[in-house]
Design an enzyme around this catalytic site. Sequence first.
Site, PDB file in Angstrom:
ATOM      1  CG  ASP A 530      -1.765   1.246   1.296  1.00  0.00           C
ATOM      2  OD1 ASP A 530      -2.499   1.491   0.338  1.00  0.00           O
ATOM      3  OD2 ASP A 530      -1.654   1.995   2.288  1.00  0.00           O
ATOM      4  CG  HIS A 533       3.634   6.492  -4.529  1.00  0.00           C
ATOM      5  ND1 HIS A 533       2.517   5.688  -4.528  1.00  0.00           N
ATOM      6  CD2 HIS A 533       3.246   7.700  -4.052  1.00  0.00           C
ATOM      7  CE1 HIS A 533       1.497   6.393  -4.072  1.00  0.00           C
ATOM      8  NE2 HIS A 533       1.902   7.604  -3.777  1.00  0.00           N
ATOM      9  CG  ASP A 631      -7.441   2.788  -4.010  1.00  0.00           C
ATOM     10  OD1 ASP A 631      -7.565   2.455  -5.204  1.00  0.00           O
ATOM     11  OD2 ASP A 631      -6.353   2.788  -3.420  1.00  0.00           O
TER      12      ASP A 631
END
Length: 1530
Positions: A530, A533, A631
């Site tokens: 999750d 980045h 999401d």
Amino acid sequence: MHLKQIRVLMLNDKENLQRTLFRLEQGFELQFRLGPSLQGKRVMVHTNYPLEGQVFERNNFRVLAWNYPTGREDDSDKFCSLDLKIAGSYEYYFGHGDTEQSGRGYIVVDPVLRVGADSHVLPLDCITIQTYLAKCLGHLDDWPIRLRVSKESGYNMIHFTPLQTLGESRSCYSLADQLTFSPEFSPAGQNYTWADVGALVEKLQKEWNMLCITDVVYNHTAANSLWIKEHPECGYNLVNSPHLRPAWVLDRAIWHLTTRIVEGRYKAKGLPTDITNESHLTAIRSVLQQDVYPQIKLWEFFQVKVDNAVEQFRALLQNDNTKTDGKKGLKIIQDQMYHRYGNTVDMNSALETFIPHRSDSNSSPQHIEECCGWLRQKLNELNDEQYQIGSHYTQCILCAANCIVGNVLYERLADHGPKLGPVNRKNPLVTRYFTFPYQDMTLEQEMQLLDQPDKMCHFLAHNGWVMGDDPLRNFAEPGSNVYLRRELICWGDSVKLRYGKKPEDCPYLWAHMQKYTEITAKYFHGVRLDNCHSTPLHVAEFMLDVARTVCPNLYVVAELFTGSEELDNIFVTKLGISSLIREAMSAADSHEEGRLVYRYGGEPVGAFVQPSLRPLMPSIAHAMFLDVTHDNECPIQRRSALDSLPSSAIVSMACCATGSTRGYDELVPHQISVVKEERFYPKWNPSATPSSTGEVGSQTGIIAGKLALNKLHQELAVQGFIQVYVDQVDADIVAVTRHCPSTHQSVVSVCRTAFWDPKTHQYDTNVSPMFIPGKIEEVVLEARTVERHAGSYVKDDNYINGMPEYTVEIKEHIPLKDSTVAKSSGVTSKGRSEFVQEITFQKLTPGSVIAFRVSLDPKAQRLVGVLRFYLSQFSPKYRRGSLILKQCVFDRLMSKLTLADLNILLFRCDSEEQEDGGGCYSIPGWETLKYAGLQGLMSVLADIRPNNDLGHPVCANLRQGDWLIDFVSNRLTMREEPLAQVGQWLGAMFNYLKHIPRYLIPCYFDAILVSTYTTALDAAYKLMSSFIQNGSSFVRHLALGSIQMCGVGRFPALPPLSTKLEAVPFRISPITEQKEQCCVSLAAGLPHFSSGIFRCWGRDTFIALRGLMLLTGRHTEARNIILAFAGTLRHGLIPNLLGEGRCARYNCRDAVWWWLQCIQDYTIHVAQGHEILHCPVTRMYPTDDCEPCKPGEVEQFLYDVIQEALQRHLEGISFRERNAGPKIDMNMRDEGFNVAAKVDPATGFVTGGNRFNCGTWMDKMGESERARNKGMPATPRDGAAVEIVGLSKSAVRWVVELHAKGLFPYDGAKVHRDGKEVFISYSQWNQQLQQSFEAAFWVSGSPNDPNEKHPDLVHKRGIYKDSYGASSPWCDYQLRPNFTIAMVVAPELFTVERAWKALEVAEKKLLGPLGMKTLDCDDMVYCGVYDNALDNDNYNLAKGFNYHQGPEWLWPVGYFLRAKLYFAKKLGGETYNTTVTLVKNVLSRHYTHLERSPWKGLPELTNENGQYCPFSCETQAWSLSTVLEVLFDL
């Protein structure tokens, strides 16, 4: 048989590839090989890939051992390798000499996933995944019935959001406790644990063939996590991150602003609690500027306490402590603890700036006060500047105001925002950036907490994301102002975690997260990273290493928002990410959606078959292509409900992992919020009614369609449908083809998208027909989204329900005639066996999909099977899809060919072919192939194949017609046996080829050619010497030059040999139809010197003969060439231009010595080689002035011809060329036709020539009347040329040795001197040369050297002259590479130290990238660029006059390197090792050129610094030969 897949990674000096993704599979072998820049260097390759049986440790590197396939240390072929058996990310680096790291990179090895009771492999491209929000699954007992929806919809992987205890916000990604299985999943009286979850996961894997993955969240924890209260050091607080203090002050001020807005205290200023328009936003700005910022005085954090600084400065002056090492210009130091007025002054800079004149009088109290006053004034100015526009502080607060207003605009006004409504404590003006775990107090009271570390440590920074930020930068660390500038889009329910650089920096956090990781890896098959980045890379690396020790084949997925593929690759390579999440929802239209399918996997339809050993190519990350992620916003809201099915179909046709999120298939018309959703997913019930909210069945939404699509997706991946073609039929229709390259079956899916709601958008009712090549076997599926009467959607309170008003009408595996969506409108023929079906659509309404299974036409299918059968003798990869027939063994056919036959099969340039009435094939609109033989095509295909460049003109030509195909076989069938048989075999293969669809012809044509070519090469090498057979790739590439240059033309190039000789080849003349000799001759170079009278040159032939014929084992053919030239001896010379002997020109002084050198080499390299001396030579010119004799009329033994050559030189040669004048040379002046050569009695040197002719290899004759150089040789080299002296010394030494062994009957020769007959012994001549050489040729540069006749002409010391006794004495002193030839053939002439010195000068001044400069670049007539077309007034350049005055010729490099090796060996030790390094490094450039050259050769010359010269032969015999000789010496 399964071919082992080998990938080769070429290492290049200073090449860092950390941002390049190299993906490999388990079972592959990775080979590291040296690129040209590293060859010759002692390179060490290190990797952290563990030895078998050892545990992977990221920082534990080992050195890989080099393998030498030829048994010799050859840098062109050596490699070190890894057998890849473990999934993960591995690093390599390499260095040489003192450089430990001169390049590095990563490789990623994919995991192997297994499902089922039998543990069968689930390929990554087979994956179809569905996401579940775990909190919506209810109690663990209910999970199977809810998860069954996935199984019944055809998914094979489930992604769970975290199953841990959630924080108080109830966001799926805000975890209160990373280690516990959430108690909400256990019913009353039960306490389920991770073990129970593990049991369910295992059941799903074994019984349902489904894998399970879950998220890992490393970046943050819930703000209410108990452990973060006990260990506040795990977050960014005001104690461990004091740079956040100003941001915290601003954050508290904004919170207090919220409370005042709620109380209505700003209504009068135009700022109500309910913010609804632009004027309210303007009011926020003015309140910030006028009320908030002045109250908190943030500027004080960036200012200096002036009094303190001035006092410190005064003390230094009073104590006379004014010594500095500072620079002028006052320097302010930012307080790292960020106290108000905490900044300090760098006193060194203050002393430099504010004491203008240093002297004793400067320390007076008045002067000190003056200086302090200046400093005070300056500091006050600097403090004041903090309020000015442009200062660090003002930039931050302006940005903060913009970000606050932007946030309010999105959250309260924007149509696409959450519309939070009035400001209140639950929904403050903006989200808070820091936790505040204390009771309410005033802002002033809060400010006092800044001096209480026990309180400050609990003010923890929240996490979030920063738009457009550098993902490799941690925005919470010092140096970032994200929190002060309010640039963070903040998650107020989570605390950002502070790991530091290593576990020791925060032991509790690392240990806690390690346990979390171990639990996850123990019970799940994979993880989704999750917020990947913005997870610190070193943390993710560490955790994934932990996870892989628990679960070695861990499947790792991530979604990256870096904005660049290069940045994505940093994460993918370092973390070993298996698949990157990509989303169809990112496409704005169907065209873009189709492009994504093409982008994310598969090769083009009709792609070339790649060899199993091939270069490792960079790739893009493997995709997990989802129709929507969990999401992101709902596609029904963005597009229409009808688009769900066709967009899913487009996604499922992608050649990569695919998937969706639960709710998409049920047509849930809103986003299922990861934060706010608390309802449960419906359960599976096959007989659920359309209106049921708590249950779903196959008639719900598009579930029936999704099941068929998921099954199809998995089937295509398993069965090898790896080729993809996407066709944008019209604005809404996308057709995706998946093709299997071994069976040539295709599945074509035609999807009509519905990006716009048909109720509001007018779709075209006419759909254009489609043309599908091949035979439609069946309709795999046809599905339409249709409306039904089941009531309208009403959001249920307890269950996440979808729209009941739509369902899917689906049929599977039906004949085309039963389709209601499409029908056939007939079959048209496009070629011999290429049939196209026209399909018209009746009911391809928006929201529909139809998929056809298509085969080749039956005849084409059978012929492909035949073709694949014949190809399977060359490679097992063609077995699948082949028929079983009787095998014809092609290599047996090839073994009948001679090397001369192979010259025709593989090579022959345009002018060679034209002799036979043909030519090379010309591709219309492109260019002509370099060779008519296979190499012409192989050179082009070698560039096309790895890139699958199916748009290349050659591929287009193959698809358009059979011309090229016929050309390849027809030119061979016209020949004699056995070449004709090879042509017939190819013709038979091509006959099958012509009957398959045209789009497949390039790949099968290539497969046939590759098979023929590789078999031909194997056959060629078997006919060559063991040096070639056991040699490296470089050696073998060079040996192909022997086949390239040695051939038999339409006309015999060599004069006839004695009929008494054995093994002389014969043929029936194509012209006279009489029996004639057909000996192989050696072309000087291609394409200019390849045919007719310009093919054979004495000098070129004998410079190239040792390398291309003796070292390659072509001894009989070499003997024939030696004897043929021997028959043309005249005036004691061998001809320069052979002209079949009848048109020979005897205008060179060196060819005869090269000929003698070759006879000597023949006796050394060939068993019983001395027997050549007794071979009969049929003399064409037994006397100088006779007409050509008939073959056999006058015959002599070779040793007599040798004797004549030596005797004539001792006697002295002088004659005028026959037919002197423009008939034989348009440019030469009259004096130039006078040829003279003799042995100088004083020195023994062979000397001759005059300034109007050029008798050595540097033979450029001036041609320009305009520049007045016509008839003037550029390089006459008259006198004694150094290489001729060396060659003559070698020959004389050799005959002396032969005579001593009784192998040569002469020990000297009689000559006439002063009217008397004198006998000169060869032994005496040999000694004379030995004694004279260094005295005459060495240039010591010493003014006192008694041997130096022209000290004034010396401009380079420590070299050997290029000639001795030239008519222009300065020419003797020019530095050229010719002395290295003498060093190789007669090294005994040189003293070792002098030779080494001269070689060092040559290396420095003459050695270029590929060749040797023909003249010292310091010479005034040097010019390194050869342009034969240029005619101007420049005497030294016009018409290529500088041919040998600078351009870099390749063949002398061979002699230079051989000389270096010889003398380095004499010097020994490190000198020899360094020389070997140099030699390998130089040769690596030749290898690179050879591999890349479409001619597969080395050029005659290059312009200066290795630049391409368009006037050079593209491949030259002596260039190839001398480089091969160096490798032989090595």
